[in-house]
Design a protein around this motif. Structure first.
Motif, mmCIF file in Angstrom:
data_model
loop_
_atom_site.group_PDB
_atom_site.id
_atom_site.type_symbol
_atom_site.label_atom_id
_atom_site.label_comp_id
_atom_site.label_asym_id
_atom_site.label_seq_id
_atom_site.Cartn_x
_atom_site.Cartn_y
_atom_site.Cartn_z
ATOM 1 N N ARG A 1 37.756 37.653 49.768
ATOM 2 C CA ARG A 1 38.451 36.650 50.579
ATOM 3 C C ARG A 1 38.671 37.235 51.974
ATOM 4 N NH1 ARG A 1 41.199 36.873 45.831
ATOM 5 N NH2 ARG A 1 42.872 38.050 46.810
ATOM 6 N N CYS A 2 38.143 36.565 52.982
ATOM 7 C CA CYS A 2 38.215 37.070 54.353
ATOM 8 C C CYS A 2 39.083 36.153 55.207
ATOM 9 C CB CYS A 2 36.824 37.175 54.969
ATOM 10 S SG CYS A 2 35.745 38.358 54.120
ATOM 11 N N SER A 3 39.900 36.770 56.050
ATOM 12 C CA SER A 3 40.783 36.027 56.946
ATOM 13 C C SER A 3 40.538 36.518 58.373
ATOM 14 C CB SER A 3 42.250 36.240 56.545
ATOM 15 O OG SER A 3 43.116 35.635 57.474
ATOM 16 N N VAL A 4 40.048 35.598 59.237
ATOM 17 C CA VAL A 4 39.722 35.925 60.627
ATOM 18 C C VAL A 4 40.402 34.909 61.538
ATOM 19 C CG1 VAL A 4 37.864 36.219 62.315
ATOM 20 C CG2 VAL A 4 37.497 36.888 59.930
ATOM 21 N N PRO A 5 41.200 35.338 62.529
ATOM 22 C CA PRO A 5 41.811 34.375 63.461
ATOM 23 C C PRO A 5 40.746 33.676 64.292
ATOM 24 C CG PRO A 5 42.182 36.633 64.204
ATOM 25 C CD PRO A 5 41.582 36.739 62.843
ATOM 26 N N LYS A 6 40.943 32.387 64.517
ATOM 27 C CA LYS A 6 39.933 31.613 65.237
ATOM 28 C C LYS A 6 39.933 31.899 66.733
ATOM 29 C CE LYS A 6 39.819 27.786 61.935
ATOM 30 N NZ LYS A 6 38.445 28.115 61.506
ATOM 31 N N ALA A 7 41.119 32.090 67.331
ATOM 32 C CA ALA A 7 41.204 32.313 68.776
ATOM 33 C C ALA A 7 42.372 33.249 69.078
ATOM 34 C CB ALA A 7 41.386 30.991 69.516
ATOM 35 N N VAL A 8 42.111 34.219 69.979
ATOM 36 C CA VAL A 8 43.123 35.208 70.354
ATOM 37 C C VAL A 8 43.050 35.400 71.861
ATOM 38 C CG1 VAL A 8 44.020 37.531 69.961
ATOM 39 C CG2 VAL A 8 42.760 36.376 68.143
ATOM 40 N N PRO A 9 44.192 35.389 72.569
ATOM 41 C CA PRO A 9 44.154 35.632 74.013
ATOM 42 C C PRO A 9 43.851 37.089 74.345
ATOM 43 C CG PRO A 9 46.414 35.371 73.264
ATOM 44 C CD PRO A 9 45.543 35.047 72.088
ATOM 45 N N VAL A 10 43.237 37.312 75.463
ATOM 46 C CA VAL A 10 42.894 38.663 75.918
ATOM 47 C C VAL A 10 44.153 39.519 75.998
ATOM 48 C CG1 VAL A 10 42.053 40.009 77.883
ATOM 49 C CG2 VAL A 10 40.828 37.964 77.165
ATOM 50 N N GLY A 11 44.054 40.744 75.470
ATOM 51 C CA GLY A 11 45.152 41.689 75.536
ATOM 52 C C GLY A 11 46.106 41.637 74.360
ATOM 53 N N LYS A 12 45.979 40.614 73.517
ATOM 54 C CA LYS A 12 46.837 40.504 72.350
ATOM 55 C C LYS A 12 46.201 41.214 71.156
ATOM 56 C CE LYS A 12 50.019 38.002 74.318
ATOM 57 N NZ LYS A 12 51.397 38.505 74.501
ATOM 58 N N SER A 13 47.012 41.484 70.122
ATOM 59 C CA SER A 13 46.500 42.114 68.908
ATOM 60 C C SER A 13 45.964 41.056 67.952
ATOM 61 C CB SER A 13 47.594 42.940 68.228
ATOM 62 O OG SER A 13 48.661 42.105 67.810
ATOM 63 N N ALA A 14 45.061 41.483 67.069
ATOM 64 C CA ALA A 14 44.474 40.577 66.077
ATOM 65 C C ALA A 14 44.222 41.356 64.791
ATOM 66 C CB ALA A 14 43.188 39.961 66.597
ATOM 67 N N SER A 15 44.544 40.751 63.644
ATOM 68 C CA SER A 15 44.346 41.387 62.336
ATOM 69 C C SER A 15 43.375 40.563 61.501
ATOM 70 C CB SER A 15 45.678 41.535 61.587
ATOM 71 O OG SER A 15 46.564 42.393 62.290
ATOM 72 N N LEU A 16 42.360 41.236 60.966
ATOM 73 C CA LEU A 16 41.385 40.612 60.088
ATOM 74 C C LEU A 16 41.526 41.249 58.703
ATOM 75 C CD1 LEU A 16 40.269 40.476 63.105
ATOM 76 C CD2 LEU A 16 38.033 40.102 62.065
ATOM 77 N N HIS A 17 41.486 40.427 57.641
ATOM 78 C CA HIS A 17 41.732 40.920 56.284
ATOM 79 C C HIS A 17 40.564 40.578 55.362
ATOM 80 C CE1 HIS A 17 45.918 41.825 57.345
ATOM 81 N NE2 HIS A 17 45.925 40.648 57.971
#
Length: 300
Positions: free
Chosen positions: A135-151
């Motif tokens: 099961r994969c979780s990827v954020p669709k959109a992230v602003p530049v400079g912010k953090s993002a977590s993929l699982h």
């Protein structure tokens, strides 16, 4: 008194073979077999020495502290009756293995004609299970400079799976020395977590994850992650527009109050007056009544 056959055989072999061979002794060609799920496996149990012509063979399964029979009374027990058999007198063959077959199996041999009448050997069987689609979780959109977590995670594989991430079909290395100089992320192969500490435009792409163990691997579908620039000017402009609208609304309310649009309506005409007291009627208030009562008087 005539000697029994096993005792006679023991006496005949004693001078030739020595006392050591009079004890039943077991061995195995592999005490820790490993097999993939749904395949067949042989649990090797070999009688190395015995003088008993027909020893009794038993197989037991030990799993989670519970012991159950696999082969007893010269026949298979339980669900092993349809998918297991004895090979070469003492070895056990299990067909179509499942993850529930992972356990310790004990081969026990009883040889009444031997000086040591019982021997046993433990076989540790491991059934490897291929990972399921993670099961994969990827954020669709992230602003530049912010953090993002993929699982990425799955629970079926045995041994436990390790995880690797791909961007646009290219692997992302868990080794910091192999990362691109402009990337800032942490990849944990044991948990399947990929964390970008501060994303940049180059992190935009299609991400997928692969779960892997000794039995095989499985992959989740690619998911798009977009990294976009924050429009600071647009945000400031929007805030100014909202403030301007609030100012106009406040100004309009103040003008409406000044012109009396929101004033409470007042009663027109003369003020209400207490009606005149008719002649001949006196209003008397008593202490216990708390209200007025009238008393008629007659004038002669």
């Amino acid at each position: 008194m005539a000697l029994r056959r096993p005792e006679l055989l023991r006496l005949l072999l004693l001078p030739l073979l020595g006392c050591r061979l009079l004890a039943v002794e077991l061995t195995s060609s592999n005490t820790k077999p490993v097999v993939q799920e749904f395949q067949s496996v042989e649990l090797s149990c070999i009688i190395k020495s015995t003088v008993t012509p027909d020893p009794r063979i038993e197989w037991k399964k030990i799993r989670d502290g519970e012991t159950s029979y696999v082969f007893f009374g010269n026949k298979m027990q339980g669900d092993f009756a349809t998918r297991a058999e004895i090979l070469s007198r003492t070895s056990l063959v299990i067909k179509n293995t499942t993850r529930m077959d992972t356990a310790t199996y004990r081969c026990e041999v009883a040889a009444p004609a031997d000086t040591k009448t019982i021997d046993e050997i433990n076989i540790q069987l491991t059934v490897q299970v291929k990972p399921m689609t993670p099961r994969c979780s990827v954020p669709k959109a992230v602003p530049v400079g912010k953090s993002a977590s993929l699982h990425c995670h799955e629970n079926e594989g045995f041994p436990k799976s390790t995880y690797s991430w791909y961007r646009n079909s290219e692997p992302l290395s868990a080794d910091s020395k192999s990362k691109p100089h402009n990337s800032s992320y942490t990849l944990n192969p044991a948990t399947g977590t990929l964390v970008f500490h501060a994303v940049h435009k180059g992190d935009t792409g299609r991400y997928s994850c692969i779960a892997t163990n000794e039995a095989g691997f499985a992959k989740c579908e690619e998911q798009e992650m977009e990294v976009y620039d924050l429009n600071i000017g647009g945000i400031i402009g929007g805030v100014l527009v909202v403030l301007a609208v609030l100012v106009l609304i406040t100004f309009g309310i103040c003008c409406a109050y000044r012109r009396g649009y929101f004033a409470n309506g007042k009663e027109s005409g003369e003020s209400y007056k207490t009606p005149a007291k008719p002649d001949g009627v006196n209003y008397i208030r008593t202490d216990d009544e708390g209200d007025f009562r009238h008393k008629s008087s007659f004038v002669i």
